[in-house]
Design a protein around this motif. Structure first.
Motif: not given
Length: 313
Positions: A283-298
């Motif tokens: 779960a954390i590894i998958i979440g790590n890979m989506l961090v750039p997208l989360m930062e972009k939209i927030t």
């Protein structure tokens, strides 16, 4: 007056805390779980910890020397990687396996991407997932002194009852550093007091996972089952010490909340619907890979801008 008109690039306000201080704070916070792991599983567990940390530190030193880069082992980041990886190991695993994991974590996940601050996923968890795939038998063998016993999460998955109090205290089977919730929370409290971490990610992670279990766990409002899920496996260690990694977690508040929600849902999906009783690492590894997208939209909008274009154009 001229002294007040210096022009410089951001950030304009800097904290006095250094990377080295933060890293050694995390190492200190991991000591309760580390000491309890050695107490619970014996001196072989201490050997696993020492060898894994040594492998990470030596790999970083040799690589940086060989590439003629500044040697950064004194910042403590390699020690944290080795310590977290060791705490995620079964207590009697052959030591050559975490050595391979330590080399993979530092060389492949960290240094080949540019070193500290450049890796896109948590090195210790990436190495653990690599070892789970490569040496599944050894990585899922939690026997102690030749006596094999199922972990509480495996027992829950099989429909058996578990002792929640024993899970909270640490008198259970599991990896070296995940068994005692008390020890983990003591270290987490230290990090919060020292302001090394905030509560956004761990509280959102644990809370969203709890809600997911209540809705989809198949046990309704069974608080004993929920407590067992919260205390079992790597949830607490992952939520407080790995999901909060500065490099691989969002920097925006909204991103932290999204990150925690995603981790809670993914962990719930893996545990409740997947074939394995665990799921925190993936779960954390998958979440790590989506961090750039989360930062972009927030990311907060700049003052005076609307819809991506300057007002009054």
């Amino acid at each position: 007056m001229s002294e007040l008109l210096h022009v410089s690039a951001s950030p304009h306000v800097r904290a006095k805390t250094t990377v080295r201080q933060m890293m050694w704070d995390v190492i200190l916070a991991l000591m309760p779980a580390t000491i309890f792991g050695v107490y619970r599983f014996g001196w072989y567990a201490a050997l696993v910890i020492l060898v894994t940390v040594a492998a990470c530190v030596l790999t970083e030193y040799i690589f940086e020397k060989g590439m003629k880069r500044p040697v950064t082992i004194s910042d403590g980041s390699a020690v944290i990687t080795g310590l977290l990886l060791a705490l995620n190991m079964p207590p009697e695993i052959p030591v050559w396996i975490p050595v391979i994991g330590g080399i993979f974590a530092v060389l492949v996940v960290k240094q080949l991407f540019g070193g500290l601050g450049q890796n896109f996923m948590n090195p210790a968890l990436a190495a653990r997932c690599f070892l789970l795939i490569s040496f599944a038998g050894h990585m899922t063998d939690f026997a102690v002194d030749g006596i094999s016993s199922a972990t509480p999460l495996a027992a829950l998955k099989a429909g058996e009852s578990v002792d929640v109090l024993a899970m909270f205290a640490g008198n259970i089977s599991g990896t070296i550093g995940e068994v005692s919730v008390v020890a983990i929370l003591l270290g987490a409290l230290y990090l919060v007091i020292r302001r090394v971490i905030t509560l956004w990610i761990p509280v959102t992670y644990i809370g969203s996972f709890a809600v997911f279990v209540l809705i989809f766990g198949g046990h309704g409002a069974d608080w004993t089952y929920l407590a067992a899920q919260l205390c079992g496996g790597g949830l607490m260690l992952g939520a407080w010490f790995m999901a909060t990694d500065y490099v691989t977690s969002p920097i925006t508040t909204g991103g932290k909340v999204l990150f925690g929600l995603l981790l809670g849902v993914l962990t719930g999906v893996f545990r409740i619907f997947g074939p394995s009783a665990e799921g925190v690492s993936y779960a954390i590894i998958i979440g790590n890979m989506l961090v750039p997208l989360m930062e972009k939209i927030t990311v907060p909008r700049a003052f005076g801008r609307k819809g991506g274009k300057a007002d009054g154009r």
